[in-house]
Design an enzyme around this catalytic site. Structure first.
Site, PDB file in Angstrom:
ATOM      1  N   HIS A  95     -10.617  79.966  -3.271  1.00  0.00           N
ATOM      2  CA  HIS A  95      -9.158  79.800  -3.293  1.00  0.00           C
ATOM      3  C   HIS A  95      -8.567  80.297  -1.968  1.00  0.00           C
ATOM      4  O   HIS A  95      -9.022  81.305  -1.424  1.00  0.00           O
ATOM      5  CB  HIS A  95      -8.554  80.574  -4.474  1.00  0.00           C
ATOM      6  N   GLU A 166      -6.531  71.770  -2.559  1.00  0.00           N
ATOM      7  CA  GLU A 166      -5.334  72.615  -2.644  1.00  0.00           C
ATOM      8  C   GLU A 166      -4.772  72.851  -1.249  1.00  0.00           C
ATOM      9  O   GLU A 166      -5.127  73.852  -0.600  1.00  0.00           O
ATOM     10  CB  GLU A 166      -5.712  73.981  -3.250  1.00  0.00           C
TER      11      GLU A 166
HETATM   12  P1  PGA Z   1       0.823  76.682  -7.639  1.00  0.00           P
HETATM   13  O1  PGA Z   1      -0.602  77.317  -7.307  1.00  0.00           O
HETATM   14  O2  PGA Z   1       0.645  75.752  -8.809  1.00  0.00           O
HETATM   15  O3  PGA Z   1       1.648  77.886  -7.949  1.00  0.00           O
HETATM   16  O4  PGA Z   1       1.257  75.960  -6.422  1.00  0.00           O
HETATM   17  C1  PGA Z   1      -1.763  76.601  -7.346  1.00  0.00           C
HETATM   18  C2  PGA Z   1      -2.877  77.534  -6.966  1.00  0.00           C
HETATM   19  O5  PGA Z   1      -2.730  78.308  -6.007  1.00  0.00           O
HETATM   20  O6  PGA Z   1      -3.924  77.561  -7.618  1.00  0.00           O
END
Ligand code: PGA
Length: 253
Positions: A95, A166
């Site tokens: 992440h 992401e």
């Molecule tokens: P968010 O986060 O939905 O708050 O944008 C996604 C994540 O960081 O896993």
């Protein structure tokens, strides 16, 4: 067709077990919807047992990270055997909020390998910090993907692997700031192509690619329908039970 994957990434929230319990109670009211999806809840580790007990009929458990090493005495680490004994089936790995603290692609690749060896499904996160007109972010993505997956080969069993795109610029904002259907489609095609270069086309096509970054009830359905993603990783909205339920409902086909 495989069920859509929905991951509730609670991050370091809520701030007390008491609140976690009431969140779970509310979530449970929509269990029939969640059962139509592959829902994973990734809570802060101290809440894991409570989450397991209160959501086992409609959800799976995921951890928000995975240890780099497995055995021996490891002060401060929660090793795979412990995670598995609490029913954890999947792990978010790489992440951006951990990468920014120093996690490298090499560490991600090692964690990925360990997760697969332990029988845990790795959800490998990748994503550029920003986009530019010249498409430089595609080079960044290719590099990050190749290095993060470098412990695997064409011969590896990839049946448990999922990739989560992401983009850092879209995390923690509003749906209007998330990746739009067009740019997400382009990026999913690109990621699939990089996966095909690494693992071959046939294997690459089977790897689910999820999207995370400001997924809300207003954009989830369109992103699912138009882009080729096979699910979502939801951060802040996973703590807003009614919005999260709405997302789940919009994904049930
Ligand atoms: P968010 O986060 O939905 O708050 O944008 C996604 C994540 O960081 O896993």
């Amino acid at each position: 067709m495989a069920k859509i994957i929905l991951v509730a990434n609670w991050k370091n929230h809520p701030t007390s077990l008491f609140e976690a319990k009431s969140l779970l109670k509310e979530l449970g009211k929509a269990k029939d919807t969640y059962k139509k999806l592959r829902l994973f809840i990734a809570p802060p580790l101290p809440y894991v047992e409570e989450v397991r007990l209160r959501s086992k009929s409609f959800s799976n458990l995921a951890s928000q990270d995975f240890p780099l090493v497995t055995s021996g005495s490891r002060t401060g680490l929660v090793t795979p055997d412990i995670l598995k004994s609490f029913g954890i089936k999947a792990a978010i790995i790489g992440h951006s909020e951990l990468r920014v603290l120093g996690e490298t692609n090499k560490m991600v690749a090692l964690k990925l390998k360990t997760a697969l060896t332990s029988g845990i499904s790795p959800f490998i996160c990748v994503g550029e910090k920003s986009r530019d007109q010249d498409g430089e972010h595609f080079n960044f993505l290719r590099h990050e993907l190749k290095l993060s997956l470098s412990t695997l080969s064409r011969r590896s069993d990839l049946s448990k692997l999922a990739i989560v795109y992401e983009p850092v610029w879209a995390i923690g904002k509003k749906a209007k700031d998330a990746a739009g259907p067009e740019e997400l489609t382009q990026t999913i095609i690109f990621i699939r192509k990089v996966l095909a270069d690494i693992f071959g086309r046939e294997k690459a096509l089977k790897i689910p690619i999820l999207y995370g970054g400001s997924v809300e009830p207003t954009n989830a359905k369109a992103l699912l329908a138009k882009t080729g993603v096979r699910g979502f990783l939801v951060g802040h909205v996973s703590l807003d039970v009614s919005a999260f339920k709405e997302i789940a409902r919009s994904l049930v086909i």
